[in-house]
Motif scaffolding. Structure first.
Motif, PDB file in Angstrom:
ATOM      1  N   MET A   1       0.843  -1.204   0.000  1.00 60.04           N
ATOM      2  CA  MET A   1       0.000   0.000   0.000  1.00 60.04           C
ATOM      3  C   MET A   1       0.878   1.254   0.000  1.00 60.04           C
ATOM      4  O   MET A   1       1.831   1.328   0.774  1.00 60.04           O
ATOM      5  CB  MET A   1      -0.871  -0.003   1.264  1.00 60.04           C
ATOM      6  CG  MET A   1      -1.885   1.103   1.302  1.00 60.04           C
ATOM      7  SD  MET A   1      -2.321   1.635   2.998  1.00 60.04           S
ATOM      8  CE  MET A   1      -3.029   0.202   3.713  1.00 60.04           C
ATOM      9  N   SER A   2       0.591   2.219  -0.876  1.00 64.90           N
ATOM     10  CA  SER A   2       1.377   3.454  -0.869  1.00 64.90           C
ATOM     11  C   SER A   2       0.870   4.368   0.253  1.00 64.90           C
ATOM     12  O   SER A   2      -0.252   4.182   0.747  1.00 64.90           O
ATOM     13  CB  SER A   2       1.263   4.173  -2.210  1.00 64.90           C
ATOM     14  OG  SER A   2      -0.036   4.705  -2.332  1.00 64.90           O
ATOM     15  N   ASP A   4      -0.033   7.355  -0.126  1.00 65.27           N
ATOM     16  CA  ASP A   4      -1.204   8.068  -0.662  1.00 65.27           C
ATOM     17  C   ASP A   4      -2.467   7.211  -0.512  1.00 65.27           C
ATOM     18  O   ASP A   4      -3.530   7.706  -0.148  1.00 65.27           O
ATOM     19  CB  ASP A   4      -1.005   8.419  -2.141  1.00 65.27           C
ATOM     20  CG  ASP A   4      -0.009   9.561  -2.296  1.00 65.27           C
ATOM     21  OD1 ASP A   4       0.314  10.195  -1.272  1.00 65.27           O
ATOM     22  OD2 ASP A   4       0.450   9.802  -3.429  1.00 65.27           O
ATOM     23  N   ALA A   5      -2.310   5.909  -0.791  1.00 64.98           N
ATOM     24  CA  ALA A   5      -3.465   5.002  -0.672  1.00 64.98           C
ATOM     25  C   ALA A   5      -3.904   4.916   0.793  1.00 64.98           C
ATOM     26  O   ALA A   5      -5.110   4.862   1.091  1.00 64.98           O
ATOM     27  CB  ALA A   5      -3.109   3.626  -1.202  1.00 64.98           C
ATOM     28  N   CYS A   6      -2.927   4.949   1.708  1.00 64.35           N
ATOM     29  CA  CYS A   6      -3.246   4.896   3.138  1.00 64.35           C
ATOM     30  C   CYS A   6      -4.083   6.133   3.515  1.00 64.35           C
ATOM     31  O   CYS A   6      -5.122   6.027   4.173  1.00 64.35           O
ATOM     32  CB  CYS A   6      -1.931   4.832   3.914  1.00 64.35           C
ATOM     33  SG  CYS A   6      -2.112   4.985   5.677  1.00 64.35           S
ATOM     34  N   TYR A   7      -3.618   7.285   3.036  1.00 61.95           N
ATOM     35  CA  TYR A   7      -4.314   8.552   3.314  1.00 61.95           C
ATOM     36  C   TYR A   7      -5.743   8.515   2.724  1.00 61.95           C
ATOM     37  O   TYR A   7      -6.723   8.820   3.407  1.00 61.95           O
ATOM     38  CB  TYR A   7      -3.497   9.702   2.719  1.00 61.95           C
ATOM     39  CG  TYR A   7      -4.175  11.045   2.764  1.00 61.95           C
ATOM     40  CD1 TYR A   7      -4.327  11.725   3.971  1.00 61.95           C
ATOM     41  CD2 TYR A   7      -4.666  11.643   1.596  1.00 61.95           C
ATOM     42  CE1 TYR A   7      -4.948  12.961   4.024  1.00 61.95           C
ATOM     43  CE2 TYR A   7      -5.288  12.877   1.638  1.00 61.95           C
ATOM     44  CZ  TYR A   7      -5.431  13.533   2.851  1.00 61.95           C
ATOM     45  OH  TYR A   7      -6.049  14.756   2.900  1.00 61.95           O
ATOM     46  N   GLU A   8      -5.817   8.098   1.461  1.00 55.94           N
ATOM     47  CA  GLU A   8      -7.136   8.067   0.817  1.00 55.94           C
ATOM     48  C   GLU A   8      -8.073   7.069   1.511  1.00 55.94           C
ATOM     49  O   GLU A   8      -9.274   7.305   1.631  1.00 55.94           O
ATOM     50  CB  GLU A   8      -6.996   7.715  -0.675  1.00 55.94           C
ATOM     51  CG  GLU A   8      -6.576   8.932  -1.498  1.00 55.94           C
ATOM     52  CD  GLU A   8      -5.839   8.578  -2.781  1.00 55.94           C
ATOM     53  OE1 GLU A   8      -5.959   7.425  -3.236  1.00 55.94           O
ATOM     54  OE2 GLU A   8      -5.128   9.467  -3.303  1.00 55.94           O
ATOM     55  N   GLY A   9      -7.497   5.948   1.981  1.00 53.87           N
ATOM     56  CA  GLY A   9      -8.291   4.943   2.706  1.00 53.87           C
ATOM     57  C   GLY A   9      -8.894   5.540   3.971  1.00 53.87           C
ATOM     58  O   GLY A   9     -10.077   5.327   4.270  1.00 53.87           O
ATOM     59  N   PRO A  51      -0.494   0.633   7.818  1.00 53.65           N
ATOM     60  CA  PRO A  51       0.133  -0.343   6.902  1.00 53.65           C
ATOM     61  C   PRO A  51       1.098  -1.252   7.651  1.00 53.65           C
ATOM     62  O   PRO A  51       1.571  -0.900   8.726  1.00 53.65           O
ATOM     63  CB  PRO A  51       0.890   0.543   5.908  1.00 53.65           C
ATOM     64  CG  PRO A  51       1.080   1.837   6.585  1.00 53.65           C
ATOM     65  CD  PRO A  51       0.017   1.991   7.633  1.00 53.65           C
ATOM     66  N   MET A 280       6.282   2.019  -0.179  1.00 58.14           N
ATOM     67  CA  MET A 280       5.119   2.891   0.078  1.00 58.14           C
ATOM     68  C   MET A 280       5.219   4.248  -0.614  1.00 58.14           C
ATOM     69  O   MET A 280       4.332   5.090  -0.496  1.00 58.14           O
ATOM     70  CB  MET A 280       4.932   3.102   1.587  1.00 58.14           C
ATOM     71  CG  MET A 280       4.341   1.889   2.283  1.00 58.14           C
ATOM     72  SD  MET A 280       3.933   2.251   4.001  1.00 58.14           S
ATOM     73  CE  MET A 280       2.548   3.378   3.852  1.00 58.14           C
ATOM     74  N   GLU A 281       6.308   4.440  -1.328  1.00 58.11           N
ATOM     75  CA  GLU A 281       6.491   5.658  -2.131  1.00 58.11           C
ATOM     76  C   GLU A 281       6.372   6.946  -1.325  1.00 58.11           C
ATOM     77  O   GLU A 281       5.702   7.901  -1.748  1.00 58.11           O
ATOM     78  CB  GLU A 281       5.521   5.670  -3.319  1.00 58.11           C
ATOM     79  CG  GLU A 281       5.811   4.525  -4.266  1.00 58.11           C
ATOM     80  CD  GLU A 281       4.839   4.439  -5.429  1.00 58.11           C
ATOM     81  OE1 GLU A 281       3.951   5.296  -5.527  1.00 58.11           O
ATOM     82  OE2 GLU A 281       5.015   3.509  -6.220  1.00 58.11           O
ATOM     83  N   GLN A 358      -2.967  15.450   6.353  1.00 56.57           N
ATOM     84  CA  GLN A 358      -2.165  14.551   5.514  1.00 56.57           C
ATOM     85  C   GLN A 358      -0.765  14.353   6.115  1.00 56.57           C
ATOM     86  O   GLN A 358      -0.264  13.234   6.217  1.00 56.57           O
ATOM     87  CB  GLN A 358      -2.057  15.132   4.106  1.00 56.57           C
ATOM     88  CG  GLN A 358      -1.387  14.190   3.144  1.00 56.57           C
ATOM     89  CD  GLN A 358      -1.670  14.549   1.697  1.00 56.57           C
ATOM     90  OE1 GLN A 358      -2.215  15.616   1.408  1.00 56.57           O
ATOM     91  NE2 GLN A 358      -1.307  13.684   0.782  1.00 56.57           N
TER      92      GLN A 358
END
Ligand SMILES: C[S@@+](CC[C@H](N)C(=O)[O-])C[C@H]1O[C@@H](n2cnc3c(N)ncnc32)[C@H](O)[C@@H]1O
Length: 537
Positions: A1-2, A4-9, A51, A280-281, A358
């Motif tokens: 999971m990146s 960004d994906a963690c934040y969006e989740g 994550p 995770m970028e 964020q």
């Protein structure tokens, strides 16, 4: 999971539960960075959205796979790609195994083909110093003696160029008297403060075009992902004999010294996390924030010593000693000391809730990794545990905010095969606390310049600067659009200056150009080894 994906989740879950407004109000009401991060930490925990940390171990099969890829490129005489695949092979090979020796032996073949004879011998000697497959010996010995012959033949030419490089080094030497407090800067500069401009730098005397005004090393640096296979992970020098960290599959170093310094300053903590951090970028600015927090602790003997130092740093915040370190009879502002980094502008009061949210998520994720996957937070004395947790939480967010405001990209110039200037290349990012005191203008009067393949920066006057004038740097195109600048330089005159920048870069490039294996820097692989970008010039 990146990340960004963690934040969006997290946002998606809060939206589903209709809690966005309530959480935003709560976040706004919190007064300190540590309270913000600990609040978000509990929130992510309650949503079960943290994550997991990945484990990537050295592996013979992966090393063999990359070595075979390197062989394909080598056969196709694509030396720079081959070299980077051999580096990938080396980085994945368990230390002391046959794969490790083979990766080095194959890299020496590429270096020979690139006519980098000293470096080729260096790799061969490294193989000879280890247990290695005996059938390599004859081949490598022959290659080494061919290198020695070439070196002997070229000796005269080399002596001449060394002489020229030495003279060039002299030209860029910063030999002006230095300021007693801001010790990387010329005594012709002065740091002042006012409400409109914050801290800023002015000329105490007239300054001529081309004068070197500062020579600053960063507190630490982060190498870009795209450059991890060609740059030293500590000093960022481009080196053909990089050797990997003994444990992780992500850091390469140009010397034992760099590897040991990195380990002591931050890599000991980061090593087991790097697979996750890369996967995770996280951005270079986020990685800088984490690295700074780790280094702040390792700069001090133990947690109590750091916590005590912070009291002194905070006490000086609204005084002319802001960011200075007490050296007994003198206070200095120097990138060697954490005080200069802790006190950089964070613009916290100008940030939106979503920005703070964020950044708090990133800080909370780092905090989770540090607590559960490292021994970083362990203190000998239990009474410090809460203070440490609060400090780490708040400081991760602080530097999540100081990084975008203050960090400088490290740009190096690249040459084509003939040694001519080709382009600028971004290799990393770092905090330079003195350069960070210089405000932005679209019509700057100084330019920052990194010597080829090094993280240190020199500050050069771009125009004549009269006594009393403010020193202005150009932060780049993004910054120009920021509305919170109190005095905005709206006219976009960068195009006029970009020609000048290019010219200055070319001149400085010509002056500092050295033969230290850097010319081919436009050739690189993405760390994953999947993408290639080839310079065709
Ligand atoms: C790298 S710092 C420069 C030093 C800063 N003035 C300080 O007090 O630490 C960047 C921040 O300085 C401020 N700044 C930069 N250029 C400015 C300008 N031309 N006018 C006013 N403020 C500026 C902005 O708050 C910006 O985020």
């Amino acid at each position: 999971m990146s990340i960004d994906a963690c934040y969006e989740g997290v946002i998606a879950k809060l939206t589903d539960e209709g809690k966005i407004l309530e959480i935003s109000k709560k976040l706004i009401s919190l007064q300190t960075n540590s309270a913000r991060v600990l609040f978000v930490y509990e929130l992510i925990e309650s949503l079960k959205a943290f994550p997991k940390v990945l484990e990537v171990k050295k592996d013979d099969n992966v090393s063999t796979y990359y070595r075979n890829q390197g062989n394909l490129f080598f056969k196709a005489t694509q030396n720079y790609e081959a070299l980077q695949f051999y580096n990938l092979s080396l980085i994945h090979a368990p230390l002391g195994t046959e794969s490790y020796s083979l990766a080095l032996a194959n890299r020496s073949a590429v270096l020979f083909s690139m006519k980098q004879y000293d470096e080729c011998i260096h790799d061969i000697d490294t193989v000879f110093a280890m247990e290695y497959p005996r059938d390599l010996e004859k081949k490598l010995s022959k290659r080494k003696s061919m290198c020695e012959n070439f070196i002997l033949k070229n000796k005269e030419v080399k002596e001449d160029s060394t002489k020229a490089n030495f003279q060039v080094g002299e030209i860029l030497k910063f030999d002006h008297e230095r300021d007693k407090t801001y010790i990387c800067a010329s005594s012709k500069l002065q740091v002042v403060f006012n409400d409109e401009m914050g801290r800023h730098v002015v000329a105490k005397e007239d300054i001529q075009v081309g004068e070197i005004l500062a020579h600053e090393n960063p507190y630490l640096a982060v190498v870009l992902k795209s450059q991890m296979l060609v740059c030293c992970n500590y000093c960022l020098s481009r080196d053909l004999n990089l050797l990997p960290c003994k444990s992780c599959c992500f850091a390469l170093y140009c010397s034992k010294e760099c590897s040991e310094k990195a380990w002591k300053e931050y890599h000991r903590v980061e090593c087991g996390l790097l697979a996750t951090l890369v996967h995770m970028e996280f951005t270079k600015l986020e990685l800088l924030a984490l690295r700074i927090v780790i280094r702040a602790r390792t700069d001090h003997k133990n947690w109590p010593e750091l916590l005590e130092k912070l009291v002194e740093i905070e006490k000086n915040l609204n005084t002319p000693l802001r960011g200075c370190e007490n050296l007994g009879d003198n206070w200095v502002y120097d990138s060697k000391y954490y005080a200069s980094i802790h006190t950089l502008e964070s613009n916290v009061e100008k940030r939106s809730v979503s920005d703070i949210f964020q950044k708090s998520i990133t800080a909370a994720v780092f905090l989770k990794f540090l607590i559960e996957n490292t021994d970083f937070m362990n203190a000998d004395d239990a009474k410090h545990h809460n203070r440490i947790k609060n400090w780490v939480a708040g400081t991760l967010l602080l530097h999540g905010m100081t990084s975008p405001t203050n960090m400088h990209g490290i740009i190096t110039n690249t040459a084509n095969k003939n040694g001519d200037y080709v382009d600028e290349l971004n290799i990393g990012s770092a905090p330079y606390p003195f350069c960070s005191l210089i405000n932005h203008s679209c019509a700057p009067n100084v330019v920052r310049y990194s010597k080829l393949g090094f993280a240190e920066q020199i500050l050069v006057a771009l125009r004549p600067i009269k006594k009393g004038m403010q020193i202005f740097d150009n932060y780049g195109p993004v910054f120009r659009r920021r509305s919170h600048l109190k005095r905005s330089f709206i006219a976009n005159i960068r195009p006029i200056f970009s020609k000048l920048f290019l010219f200055i870069n070319q001149v400085l490039f010509a002056l500092t150009h050295c033969s230290k294996n850097v010319n081919q820097s436009l050739y690189y692989l993405d760390y994953s080894g999947q993408q290639t970008r080839v310079d065709t010039s």
